[in-house]
Design an enzyme around this catalytic site. Sequence first.
Site, short mmCIF file in Angstrom:
data_model
loop_
_atom_site.label_atom_id
_atom_site.label_comp_id
_atom_site.label_asym_id
_atom_site.label_seq_id
_atom_site.Cartn_x
_atom_site.Cartn_y
_atom_site.Cartn_z
N ASP A 100 -23.61 -49.87 41.84
CA ASP A 100 -22.68 -50.14 42.57
C ASP A 100 -22.19 -51.47 42.35
OD1 ASP A 100 -23.15 -47.70 43.81
OD2 ASP A 100 -24.28 -48.32 45.61
N GLU A 141 -17.21 -42.88 38.92
CA GLU A 141 -16.57 -44.03 39.07
C GLU A 141 -15.30 -44.19 37.60
OE1 GLU A 141 -17.99 -41.13 35.75
OE2 GLU A 141 -19.14 -41.88 37.49
N HIS A 153 -29.17 -47.85 41.18
CA HIS A 153 -27.80 -46.96 41.77
C HIS A 153 -26.67 -48.55 42.37
CE1 HIS A 153 -27.41 -42.60 40.95
NE2 HIS A 153 -29.09 -43.40 40.73
N ASN A 167 -26.71 -46.42 35.88
CA ASN A 167 -27.52 -46.35 36.47
C ASN A 167 -28.63 -45.66 36.67
OD1 ASN A 167 -25.80 -46.53 38.85
ND2 ASN A 167 -25.11 -44.59 38.51
N ASP A 220 -11.81 -44.62 34.07
CA ASP A 220 -13.15 -43.97 33.87
C ASP A 220 -14.10 -44.92 32.81
OD1 ASP A 220 -14.27 -40.92 35.05
OD2 ASP A 220 -15.43 -41.98 33.58
#
Length: 151
Positions: free
Chosen positions: A44, A70, A40, A35, A27
């Site tokens: 990504d 994530e 965002h 973010n 993670d």
Amino acid sequence: SFIGEVEHEIARMQRDPASPCAVLMFDLDHFKRVNDTWGHAVGDEVLKHVARLAAREIRKVDHVGRLGGEEFAVLMPGAGLAAANVFAHRLLRLIEGTPVEVAGQSISVTVSIGLSELWASDPAADAALERVDEALYRAKHNGRNRVETAS
């Protein structure tokens, strides 16, 4: 499809329990901060970057998948805990040492990794993923950017 691969490996291990299979879950640490700081779209790109790094490092028989958000997982057929631990530490260092360049920004991220073996006695993928998820959260609780093995 990743869950299906785990189910397949458990079934294989029930026929051949002598052949190990490790699974790890990782993670991105403090991903919300990425973010919130860069947006965002950049988040990504960071996720894609980490996925490419993981895909580059796995063996041909391994499977990597995004479980959501994530969180990613790697299934390592034929690998015991020792080999998976070596891989996990190599992946940890690679991600930490390879910032992603997005929109003129160099963004460094780290990951926390949980590690476990599949067991022939696992009734389904959920049992193994629960163990590895507990190890992942122990890694986060113990300071992040580290590997923890399920007990």
